[in-house]
Design an enzyme around this catalytic site. Structure first.
Site, mmCIF file in Angstrom:
data_model
loop_
_atom_site.group_PDB
_atom_site.id
_atom_site.type_symbol
_atom_site.label_atom_id
_atom_site.label_comp_id
_atom_site.label_asym_id
_atom_site.label_seq_id
_atom_site.Cartn_x
_atom_site.Cartn_y
_atom_site.Cartn_z
ATOM 1 N N ASP A 1 32.463 -28.215 19.718
ATOM 2 C CA ASP A 1 32.272 -27.327 20.865
ATOM 3 C C ASP A 1 31.439 -28.045 21.927
ATOM 4 O O ASP A 1 30.315 -28.466 21.664
ATOM 5 C CB ASP A 1 31.541 -26.050 20.439
ATOM 6 N N TYR B 1 26.424 -29.165 29.493
ATOM 7 C CA TYR B 1 25.517 -29.768 28.510
ATOM 8 C C TYR B 1 25.163 -31.208 28.906
ATOM 9 O O TYR B 1 24.205 -31.778 28.370
ATOM 10 C CB TYR B 1 26.105 -29.738 27.087
ATOM 11 N N LYS C 1 34.027 -26.222 28.489
ATOM 12 C CA LYS C 1 33.822 -25.004 29.299
ATOM 13 C C LYS C 1 33.654 -25.289 30.776
ATOM 14 O O LYS C 1 32.985 -26.262 31.154
ATOM 15 C CB LYS C 1 32.583 -24.248 28.790
ATOM 16 N N HIS D 1 32.674 -20.412 31.040
ATOM 17 C CA HIS D 1 31.395 -20.410 30.321
ATOM 18 C C HIS D 1 30.637 -19.084 30.493
ATOM 19 O O HIS D 1 30.104 -18.534 29.536
ATOM 20 C CB HIS D 1 30.538 -21.589 30.816
#
Ligand code: NDP
Length: 310
Positions: free
Chosen positions: A49, A54, A83, A114
């Protein structure tokens, strides 16, 4: 519920299978996530994931590349989710292209919105833009429905095999489904015994939407490890609280994506067990006596019913 194992998969509404246990990568530093991804694939994980926000997709991609090179997995053996970030709601293809470049892939298996919260890319901070008064710079002239319609078009490009949402309450799902043609394949939400969100699970089950549980351990610091009700089930099965929390999700038909950059924990988290009805009832009852706690509560100015933490 049939018995579950590390290799359990659930079927998406596209007919693709999503592995029930995946590796989370949020707050996995660039120096550690390459090895975490590589190690996870080596010990059997087939689902990673990710997210553009990030900031570590390049290193995730390096872990994938090493596993491909060593013949541990082939691309078609694994399931990759990433995402769409909030500042790209008007430009999802651009955001997906950038994620694919960083990951070193031609496609992802699942592309999620997201948060249903479009933000203006105003330049003062590309990820978390703010207005002069310090509040989030939300793009109030754009809606998540418009974003979804652009995601539907992305399916035609083959750059993602499925599309889904994240952080959707029943209210948002109802609004979305009443206005679009493609039903989300998945809804990724915070989920653990302090936040079982059974209403969302029931709604998604009725619509054929797979639910993925994020922060299954309670996120940083694993606060659920201290919960007595979890300890009781762990003692009964002679396993760790982490194993109970991760197994809990799969046993209730939910995909789960625990994050770790620690090789021994990555291995431990993958070894789930079957729980019985008594265990599931005990875990489901925890929030009824202890109350509900949400750990991930960014202030996006959208009323999800959680307190504004900024
Ligand atoms: P988790 O509940 O997975 O907890 C992660 C923390 O637990 C880390 O500090 C990790 O430490 C520690 N940990 C993991 N396994 C063990 C273990 N066996 N024993 C002791 N400690 C352990 O939190 P996350 O919030 O990271 O959620 C998981 C994933 O869900 C994210 O990484 C991300 O992929 C996704 N997510 C999605 C969101 C969304 O909006 N869609 C929001 C939040 C998360 P260490 O790494 O040091 O081992």
């Amino acid at each position: 519920m049939p018995s579950v194992s590390s290799t359990t998969t659930f079927q998406l509404n596209t007919k693709a299978q999503i592995p029930a246990v995946g590796l989370g990568t949020w707050q996995s530093g660039p120096g550690e996530v390459k090895n975490a991804v590589y190690h996870a694939l080596k010990v059997g994980y087939r689902h990673i994931d990710c997210a553009y926000v990030y900031g570590n997709e390049t290193e995730v991609g390096q872990g994938l590349e090493q596993a491909f090179k060593e013949g541990i997995v082939k691309r078609e053996d694994i399931f990759i989710t990433t995402k769409l970030w909030c500042t790209f709601h008007r430009r999802p293809e651009e955001n997906l292209n950038e994620s694919l470049k960083r990951l070193g892939l031609d496609y992802v298996d699942l592309y999620l919105m997201h948060w249903p919260c479009p933000m203006n890319a105003n330049g003062n901070d590309p990820m978390f833009p703010k207005l002069p008064d310090g509040s989030r710079d939300l793009d109030k002239s754009w809606s998540h429905i418009q974003t979804w319609k652009l995601l539907e078009k992305l399916l035609e490009t083959g750059k993602t095999k499925a599309i889904g949402v994240s952080n959707y309450s029943v209210k948002f799902l109802e609004e979305l489904l009443s206005q679009v043609s493609v039903v989300p394949a998945a809804n990724q939400i915070e989920n653990h015994p302090y936040l079982p969100q059974q209403d969302v699970l029931d709604y998604c089950a009725a619509k054929g939407i797979v639910v993925t549980a994020y922060s299954p351990l309670g996120s940083t610091g694993c606060p659920l490890f201290e919960e007595e009700g979890v300890h009781k089930v762990a003692a009964k099965h002679n396993v760790s609280p982490g194993t109970v929390l991760i197994s809990y999700q799969v046993n209730r038909g939910v995909v789960v994506i625990p994050k770790s950059v620690t090789p021994s924990r990555i291995e431990q988290n993958y070894n789930i067990i079957s729980l019985d009805d008594e265990d599931l009832a005990a875990l489901a009852s925890i929030s009824k006596t202890k109350g509900v706690t949400r750990y991930i509560k960014p202030s996006f100015g959208v009323n999800f019913g959680w307190p504004d933490v900024q």
